[in-house]
Design an enzyme around this catalytic site. Sequence first.
Site, short mmCIF file in Angstrom:
data_model
loop_
_atom_site.label_atom_id
_atom_site.label_comp_id
_atom_site.label_asym_id
_atom_site.label_seq_id
_atom_site.Cartn_x
_atom_site.Cartn_y
_atom_site.Cartn_z
CB CYS A 1 -0.15 1.58 51.47
SG CYS A 1 1.10 0.81 51.50
CG HIS B 1 -2.79 -1.24 51.07
ND1 HIS B 1 -2.26 -1.20 49.81
CD2 HIS B 1 -1.94 -1.42 51.94
CE1 HIS B 1 -0.84 -1.45 50.03
NE2 HIS B 1 -0.80 -1.72 51.29
CG ASN C 1 1.80 -3.86 49.54
OD1 ASN C 1 1.53 -3.09 49.19
ND2 ASN C 1 2.07 -3.69 50.80
N1 ACO Z 1 10.62 -17.05 53.37
C1 ACO Z 1 10.59 -17.85 54.27
N2 ACO Z 1 10.89 -17.50 55.66
C2 ACO Z 1 10.77 -16.44 55.89
C3 ACO Z 1 10.49 -15.20 55.03
C4 ACO Z 1 10.37 -15.67 53.59
N3 ACO Z 1 10.16 -14.55 52.65
N4 ACO Z 1 10.43 -14.00 55.56
C5 ACO Z 1 10.57 -14.38 56.78
N5 ACO Z 1 10.90 -15.46 57.05
C6 ACO Z 1 11.00 -16.22 58.37
C7 ACO Z 1 11.72 -15.32 59.35
O1 ACO Z 1 13.13 -15.59 59.11
C8 ACO Z 1 11.39 -16.27 60.64
O2 ACO Z 1 12.13 -17.37 60.69
P1 ACO Z 1 12.71 -17.46 62.36
O3 ACO Z 1 11.45 -17.74 63.08
O4 ACO Z 1 13.58 -18.53 62.20
O5 ACO Z 1 13.31 -16.21 62.86
C9 ACO Z 1 10.05 -16.58 60.41
O6 ACO Z 1 9.81 -16.60 58.68
C10 ACO Z 1 8.80 -15.83 60.89
O7 ACO Z 1 8.85 -14.27 60.35
P2 ACO Z 1 8.07 -13.31 60.76
O8 ACO Z 1 8.37 -12.00 60.30
O9 ACO Z 1 7.70 -13.41 62.23
O10 ACO Z 1 6.69 -13.76 59.94
P3 ACO Z 1 5.16 -13.28 60.00
O11 ACO Z 1 4.53 -14.77 60.22
O12 ACO Z 1 4.91 -12.23 61.11
O13 ACO Z 1 4.70 -12.59 58.83
C11 ACO Z 1 4.62 -10.86 57.58
C12 ACO Z 1 5.80 -11.57 58.18
C13 ACO Z 1 4.01 -11.58 56.24
C14 ACO Z 1 5.72 -9.73 56.70
C15 ACO Z 1 3.66 -10.12 58.44
O14 ACO Z 1 4.02 -9.66 59.55
C16 ACO Z 1 2.97 -9.01 57.58
O15 ACO Z 1 1.96 -9.35 56.80
N6 ACO Z 1 3.00 -7.84 58.15
C17 ACO Z 1 2.13 -6.87 57.55
C18 ACO Z 1 3.02 -6.25 56.51
C19 ACO Z 1 2.43 -5.28 55.59
O16 ACO Z 1 1.27 -5.60 54.95
N7 ACO Z 1 3.02 -4.06 55.13
C20 ACO Z 1 2.66 -3.42 54.20
C21 ACO Z 1 1.63 -2.13 54.75
S1 ACO Z 1 2.15 -0.86 54.47
C22 ACO Z 1 2.59 -0.76 52.93
O17 ACO Z 1 2.06 -1.47 51.83
C23 ACO Z 1 3.80 0.19 52.36
#
Ligand code: ACO
Length: 325
Positions: free
Chosen positions: A112, A250, A280
Amino acid sequence: MKEVIIEGLGKYTPSNLVTNDQLSEIIDTSDEWIYSRTGIKSRYISKGENTSDMAAKAGEKALENANISPLDVDLLIVATCTPDMFTPSTACIVQSIIGTDNALAFDISAACSGFIYGLDVAKAMIGSNNYKHALVIGAENLSKSLDWEDRSTCVLFGDGAGAAVLSKSDNIGLISSFCKSVGEKYECLTIGGNDVDSPFVESKIIRDSKLRMDGGEIFKFAISVIVNSINKILEENNLDINDIDYIIPHQANVRIIQYAAKKLKVDIDKFYMNMEEYGNTSGASIPIALSDMNEKGLLKKDSKIILVGFGAGLTYGATLINWAI
Ligand code: ACO
């Protein structure tokens, strides 16, 4: 002519717009979950176009926008983490499509942050060698590298490409930039390669060819490097955040940007965001955003803009631009 300016911009996305509601028909998710955690409502997903196809279309549009012939391009860089092949580079394939026959072409792998790395490398090459016009493209076909059964990642990403034409100029354009990597955290975000296997290997190493991400780690990393990168580039150039017209981050997640804006004590409106529509798009996200802004007439002559990226590697970087045209 000692300066380097952005002379043209272009973008391309596949026509297949997939909404969160459509995704919830194929995996266990919801518009509410995705939108509230990421700010994403839809993304464009390729129905067969590969990275080079999208890169070439964005590149052609940028050349048209700059009014420069493909034959005048002497440097072609494609930033991608989803190349068509291991070799040749996606840039060489793009060269064959758009006919930049006089160019040196190669890829940059910084996920990214790739477009920011690409601008830095192109600026250095234009400055120290005899290159006049560089075409820098960020392009991704992430949908082919996603695990469509992993709802925590497949809802986040989209496909597309954005491109910029960089030219030697007397006007000030790319003022300053820096790029950094934190290799020790490489396992936080990976798209694996081939298995390590041959008749001479005693225990085969299996590679996972799909995107895997530690979302929490990336979240924390992103906020800290956005804040530090912006502060560093402001400090180095004796500028205050109020001197900046737009910050183009980004486009990973609106919550990351909200936290960063709060830490920087800056109005969220200073950050241009379009992840709601595109998701993204990794290395393509910043040039697509720039191109969007150009189409909307938001880039005014002498506007001061900061681009800031972060991604797999881990990598990060920022560029300070004076909009010169
Ligand atoms: N729909 C419904 N539920 C979901 C989904 C979904 N798509 N995905 C995960 N869940 C559930 C999980 O199973 C979990 O359930 P549980 O508590 O019963 O186990 C719950 O939601 C919480 O999951 P988390 O992973 O803790 O969710 P979080 O609130 O942390 O959000 C996210 C996840 C959105 C990915 C966050 O961590 C984030 O944005 N991180 C940054 C990621 C990023 O920007 N990456 C790219 C940068 S680099 C690049 O672009 C290559």
